[in-house]
Structures are given as structure tokens and as C-alpha cells.
Motif scaffolding. Structure first.
Motif, mmCIF file in Angstrom:
data_model
loop_
_atom_site.group_PDB
_atom_site.id
_atom_site.type_symbol
_atom_site.label_atom_id
_atom_site.label_comp_id
_atom_site.label_asym_id
_atom_site.label_seq_id
_atom_site.Cartn_x
_atom_site.Cartn_y
_atom_site.Cartn_z
ATOM 1 N N VAL A 77 30.139 50.669 57.620
ATOM 2 C CA VAL A 77 29.277 49.661 56.988
ATOM 3 C C VAL A 77 28.536 50.295 55.815
ATOM 4 C CG1 VAL A 77 27.243 48.188 57.348
ATOM 5 C CG2 VAL A 77 29.025 48.315 59.109
ATOM 6 N N GLU A 78 28.033 51.498 56.033
ATOM 7 C CA GLU A 78 27.264 52.176 54.980
ATOM 8 C C GLU A 78 28.138 52.395 53.744
ATOM 9 O OE1 GLU A 78 25.132 55.483 56.537
ATOM 10 O OE2 GLU A 78 23.871 55.578 54.761
ATOM 11 N N LEU A 98 21.645 47.738 60.949
ATOM 12 C CA LEU A 98 21.968 46.666 59.987
ATOM 13 C C LEU A 98 20.706 46.185 59.282
ATOM 14 C CD1 LEU A 98 24.557 44.403 61.878
ATOM 15 C CD2 LEU A 98 25.006 46.266 60.259
ATOM 16 N N ARG A 99 19.597 46.119 60.045
ATOM 17 C CA ARG A 99 18.321 45.705 59.436
ATOM 18 C C ARG A 99 17.946 46.666 58.301
ATOM 19 N NH1 ARG A 99 15.716 41.669 57.981
ATOM 20 N NH2 ARG A 99 16.664 42.750 56.250
ATOM 21 N N GLU A 100 18.038 47.945 58.589
ATOM 22 C CA GLU A 100 17.629 48.951 57.582
ATOM 23 C C GLU A 100 18.537 48.927 56.364
ATOM 24 O OE1 GLU A 100 17.475 52.960 59.171
ATOM 25 O OE2 GLU A 100 16.374 52.102 60.872
ATOM 26 N N ILE A 101 19.840 48.909 56.608
ATOM 27 C CA ILE A 101 20.773 49.045 55.478
ATOM 28 C C ILE A 101 20.749 47.788 54.598
ATOM 29 C CG2 ILE A 101 22.871 48.299 56.714
ATOM 30 C CD1 ILE A 101 23.371 51.214 54.724
ATOM 31 N N ALA A 137 27.632 50.600 50.176
ATOM 32 C CA ALA A 137 27.343 51.454 49.007
ATOM 33 C C ALA A 137 28.208 50.996 47.841
ATOM 34 C CB ALA A 137 27.614 52.911 49.342
ATOM 35 N N GLN A 138 29.443 50.581 48.162
ATOM 36 C CA GLN A 138 30.386 50.148 47.130
ATOM 37 C C GLN A 138 30.096 48.713 46.648
ATOM 38 O OE1 GLN A 138 34.371 50.528 48.674
ATOM 39 N NE2 GLN A 138 35.296 49.631 46.829
ATOM 40 N N HIS A 139 29.837 47.794 47.598
ATOM 41 C CA HIS A 139 29.765 46.364 47.239
ATOM 42 C C HIS A 139 28.352 45.795 47.261
ATOM 43 C CE1 HIS A 139 34.140 45.942 47.456
ATOM 44 N NE2 HIS A 139 34.111 46.635 48.584
ATOM 45 N N GLY A 140 27.389 46.551 47.828
ATOM 46 C CA GLY A 140 26.038 46.026 48.072
ATOM 47 C C GLY A 140 25.433 45.237 46.926
ATOM 48 N N GLU A 159 35.157 37.259 47.225
ATOM 49 C CA GLU A 159 33.715 37.048 47.435
ATOM 50 C C GLU A 159 33.293 37.456 48.848
ATOM 51 O OE1 GLU A 159 31.739 36.346 44.962
ATOM 52 O OE2 GLU A 159 31.806 34.212 44.482
ATOM 53 N N VAL A 160 34.236 38.025 49.618
ATOM 54 C CA VAL A 160 33.920 38.360 51.013
ATOM 55 C C VAL A 160 34.243 39.827 51.277
ATOM 56 C CG1 VAL A 160 34.402 37.809 53.435
ATOM 57 C CG2 VAL A 160 34.416 35.983 51.717
ATOM 58 N N VAL A 161 33.246 40.549 51.760
ATOM 59 C CA VAL A 161 33.452 41.943 52.152
ATOM 60 C C VAL A 161 33.531 41.960 53.676
ATOM 61 C CG1 VAL A 161 32.487 44.270 52.106
ATOM 62 C CG2 VAL A 161 32.076 42.699 50.175
ATOM 63 N N VAL A 162 34.666 42.440 54.210
ATOM 64 C CA VAL A 162 34.845 42.449 55.663
ATOM 65 C C VAL A 162 34.484 43.835 56.198
ATOM 66 C CG1 VAL A 162 36.484 42.085 57.547
ATOM 67 C CG2 VAL A 162 36.594 40.647 55.502
ATOM 68 N N LEU A 163 33.610 43.845 57.204
ATOM 69 C CA LEU A 163 33.065 45.107 57.724
ATOM 70 C C LEU A 163 33.602 45.392 59.123
ATOM 71 C CD1 LEU A 163 29.321 44.333 56.834
ATOM 72 C CD2 LEU A 163 30.902 45.749 55.497
#
Ligand code: PLP
Length: 449
Positions: free
Chosen positions: A208-209, A244-247, A213-216, A196-200
Motif C-alpha cells: 500500500v505504501e 491506513l489512517r496514517e498513510i 507513494a506512486q499514485h497518492g 482512475e482506479v488504483v488497486v491495492l
């Protein structure tokens, strides 16, 4: 105490095997695992034990006084036992320390935060930063109907299962830098949490992008600690928080700034300094003036989920001490004293400390740096440019260096955390910073010995 006095009188009584400290910690260990309920301050063979403090000085139970550059893990922005904060607390004690009914200090503190932070329309109080983060995640899940969260490698957000991930990972288990492995940083974390956690990777917009794209589509919230102490207080690359705001907007993810520590850097916090305009912000530490507190604040649209009159899905909240008047009056007194002039003073003292300490490290040829911003500073055992969690050596050699420096600082009269986290308080003036720098010089010289 002058710097020459410090260098002639080493404050090492706490280390003696028959010291009051050694006996006290041994007794405490009989009833408290590790001797205290807070593990973050513990170091070998035992910590100093606080007796009392005033301003920037803390006295241990041996009667030894040091300049405190930790200030209850950054919570005490005006130092110890501040007269104005004390007056507010004592007046409230006379009236009652907590009630079932709402009391006015809660709204007064909320109003101060709303007035200072443009992204915050409403505030909801909790009793710790960890609880504030738990509530921010719950709000994000209720708002998006999604379950997973994204956080940065190394980012510390308290001890809730979903955020106690990848805060202590090492080369042996952290996986690729493009897609860091979610690694539990404590025992007892439910086995399904890592899914349940995606580490960036911090400071890496491409990474991050790619990961979003994969988990968003399954991510409810992206949490960022704007000045992350486990990441050496590395500054965001220009524009990183606006990215980060935009994505997050693009993927319908709630952006949470965890300003439990970073709110110290200015009137409108780290988001005012580095951008980002988050949906939710978590607060703690300084907003309680030294008493237990946490808060989540943000836009009406999301915060309305906490309003019992909200027509749709609601988030149900509890907490016997949430919004209690004692912490609230201490917080009001603390924030009212945090004027632009006081922030300018904190900035100047922080810079004097970082510049002075870095000059000392360079003079001694130490492969280390003192990073940070505003009133925050952090000793980092590398001289390479900091980018993210992986820039910082974490092996036995780096830890031994930090341990030795930390010990040297304690015996020369300066308190920082044994992993390098430090801050100045508004109670410190230039002479106090210079006294710390004299201690730092002694401690660094001791490393060469
Ligand atoms: C950025 C950040 N978030 C959350 C927390 C957790 O706050 P608390 O210790 O009040 O639970 C901390 C504590 O140090 C923190 O630094």
C-alpha cells in the motif's frame, strides 16, 4: 424442526423439473433477464423462491422451511418480519410512505448513527449502499480536487463503475500481487475507468505504501471494506487499519470505510472493533431494517459540502426516496433493538456457528474453513491462512465444491449464499445454531459421497 427430522426429510422439492419453483422461474425469465433483478443470489439450475419468513425461518413457494443464514444478504439483523420493526412500518404506512417534505424519522435515524459512531458528525441518506458509495466518492473528489480512487483487490462496494473493479479478477488477469491490475468486473464500464482506479493488496502495508507513494497525489479516496466477503471475511492484520489512517492522512486522501455489511459487528461498527477512524463511512442494509436504504456519514468538514448553505464548492444531491420515512422508521426500530446485550448474543451465536462448522470440516478432512467475526460467517474453500483475495481458490474445482455444499445445505434445511456468505440473526438461539450445524454435518458428509 429437530435435527433428526431434517436428516430424514430432504428439502429438495424445488429442484424437481416440474416443481412450482421451476415453473415460476421459467415464467419470470420471460420478463426478467435471468429471472430476477438480483444476480448475486442466482445459482443453477434455479434458486429457491421465497414465499414468507418469520424470525430465522424462511419458507419457499414449495412450502419448505429452512433456517435462513443469509437474511437478505445480511440486511435483516433481527431476522424476518420482526414484530417491533413491523409495528414501526405499519404505523408509518398509516401516516404516508413518502413525502416531498422532510419528515422527522430521517433525523431520528441519523441521530442514532451519530450517537453510535464517533467518526460520524453528520449523515446523508441515499436509497442503497451503491448510492452511498457513489456519494462518498463524489464528496471525496469535491473535498480534495482529485479524481482517482484506491480500493483493495476483491473489495465489493456495489455496482458503480469506479468500484466495480477487481472484484472478480483471476490469475489470468490480476497481474502482480505488488501492483494488482485494475480489472473491470462487469461489461459496460467506461474504458477510462481503469486509469482512475488504483488497486491495492489487502493486509500488505508495504505494498500500500509503495502504490500510494506512486499514485497518492491523484487519489481522492481510499475505500476499504473492513470485513470483505469476497476476501473470505479475512480479518485485518493487527494495526492495518490504523496504518491506513496514517498513510491516507500523509497523502491527503479521504479514508472511506464501507460498512454496508460490517456495521453488523458492533454498536460502533467495524471501525470500533478494528480501528481506523475513517473520514467517511458508508452504511446500508441493517440501518434500513430490511427496506431500501444507504447512507454516508462523516466529519463536519467534508459533510458540510452537502449543505446548501455551504459557502464554497457544493455537492448537489437528489433522490426521490432518499431519507424516506418508511425506511427510516424501520431503521430506528432495528437499531434501537441492537443493544450491547443483543450484540453479545449475536457474537456468541456467530462464534458457536464458526467453531461448530470448523470442527465438522476438520472431522471430515475438508480443505476448507469457516471464517468471519461477530454475527458474520463465511465458508471458504481453503484451509490455508487467509491473507487477502489471492488466498482463496476461485477455479472451477473450488466453485464446484462450494456449489455442492450449498446444495447440500439447502436440501438439509439451511440457507447461505452459494459463494459462502452467511450470518446469524438475533432471532437465532443456540438450538437454531445447532440445527444449522446438523444440516452442515449432513451437507459435508454428502461431499465425501
Ligand atoms: C460492502 C458493500 N458495499 C456496498 C454494497 C452495495 O449495497 P447495495 O446492494 O444496497 O447497493 C454492498 C452490497 O452488498 C456491500 O456489501
Amino acid at each position: 424442526m429437530s435435527s433428526s427430522t431434517i436428516s430424514n426429510s430432504r428439502l429438495d422439492r424445488f429442484l424437481a423439473p416440474d416443481s412450482r419453483t421451476a415453473r415460476s422461474i421459467a415464467r419470470a425469465r420471460e420478463v426478467l433477464p435471468g429471472g430476477t433483478s438480483r444476480h448475486h443470489y442466482l445459482f443453477a439450475p434455479w434458486p429457491i423462491i421465497a414465499s414468507h419468513g418469520k424470525g430465522c425461518r424462511l419458507v419457499d413457494i414449495e412450502g419448505d422451511s429452512r433456517i435462513d443464514c443469509l437474511n437478505n444478504m445480511t440486511a435483516l439483523v433481527h431476522g424476518h418480519s420482526d414484530d417491533d420493526v413491523n409495528r414501526a412500518i405499519i404505523a408509518q404506512v398509516e401516516k404516508g410512505v413518502s413525502f416531498s417534505e422532510p419528515a422527522e424519522p430521517e433525523a431520528a435515524l441519523a441521530r442514532l448513527i451519530v450517537e453510535r459512531v464517533p467518526s460520524v458528525d453528520k449523515v446523508h441518506f441515499r436509497s442503497s449502499g451503491t448510492e452511498a458509495v457513489m456519494m462518498a466518492i463524489k464528496l471525496s473528489r469535491a473535498h480534495t480536487g482529485r479524481s482517482a480512487i484506491a480500493k483493495f483487490e476483491g473489495g465489493y462496494h456495489g455496482y458503480y463503475d469506479y468500484v466495480q473493479m477487481s472484484t472478480t479478477s483471476t490469475e489470468a488477469n490480476w497481474g502482480s500481487s505488488a501492483a494488482p491490475t485494475p480489472v473491470p468486473s462487469s461489461g459496460g464500464i467506461s474504458a477510462n475507468v481503469p486509469d482512475e482506479v488504483v488497486v491495492l493488496p489487502f493486509n500488505d502495508p508495504d505494498g500500500v505504501e509503495r502504490l500510494l507513494a506512486q499514485h497518492g497525489p491523484r487519489v481522492a479516496a481510499l475505500l476499504v471494506e473492513p470485513l470483505s466477503n469476497r476476501n473470505g471475511m479475512v480479518l485485518p492484520r493487527p494495526g492495518f487499519y490504523d496504518f491506513l489512517r496514517e498513510i491516507t492522512r500523509k497523502h491527503g486522501i479521504v479514508l472511506i470505510f464501507d460498512e454496508v455489511i460490517a456495521f453488523r459487528v458492533g454498536t460502533d461498527g467495524a471501525q470500533g472493533r478494528y480501528g481506523g477512524d475513517p473520514d467517511l463511512t458508508t452504511f446500508g442494509k441493517i440501518i434500513g431494517g430490511g427496506l431500501a436504504i444507504g447512507a454516508v456519514g462523516g466529519r463536519n468538514e467534508i459533510m458540510a459540502l452537502l449543505d446548501p448553505a455551504h459557502p464554497g464548492a457544493k455537492v448537489i444531491s437528489g433522490g426521490t426516496y432518499s431519507g424516506n420515512p418508511l425506511a427510516a422508521v424501520a431503521g430506528v426500530a432495528t437499531l434501537e433493538k441492537l443493544t450491547p446485550a443483543v450484540f453479545a448474543h449475536l457474537d456468541a451465536m456467530g462464534k458457536r456457528m464458526r467453531d461448530g462448522a470448523n470442527a465438522i470440516l476438520r472431522r471430515h478432512g475438508a480443505k476448507a474453513q469457516v471464517a468471519g467475526d461477530g454475527s458474520l460467517f463465511q465458508v471458504v474453500p481453503t484451509d490455508v491462512e487467509l491473507v487477502n483475495y489471492r488466498s482463496i481458490p476461485r477455479g472451477p474445482e473450488a466453485n464446484a465444491w462450494l456449489d455442492k455444499l450449498h446444495r447440500g445445505l439447502l436440501v438439509n434445511g439451511m440457507i447461505i449464499s452459494h459463494r459462502g456468505l452467511s450470518c446469524v440473526s438475533s432471532a437465532m438461539g443456540p438450538a437454531d445454531v445447532d440445527e444449522c450445524l446438523a444440516a452442515f454435518e449432513q451437507a459435508v458428509a454428502g461431499l465425501d459421497a
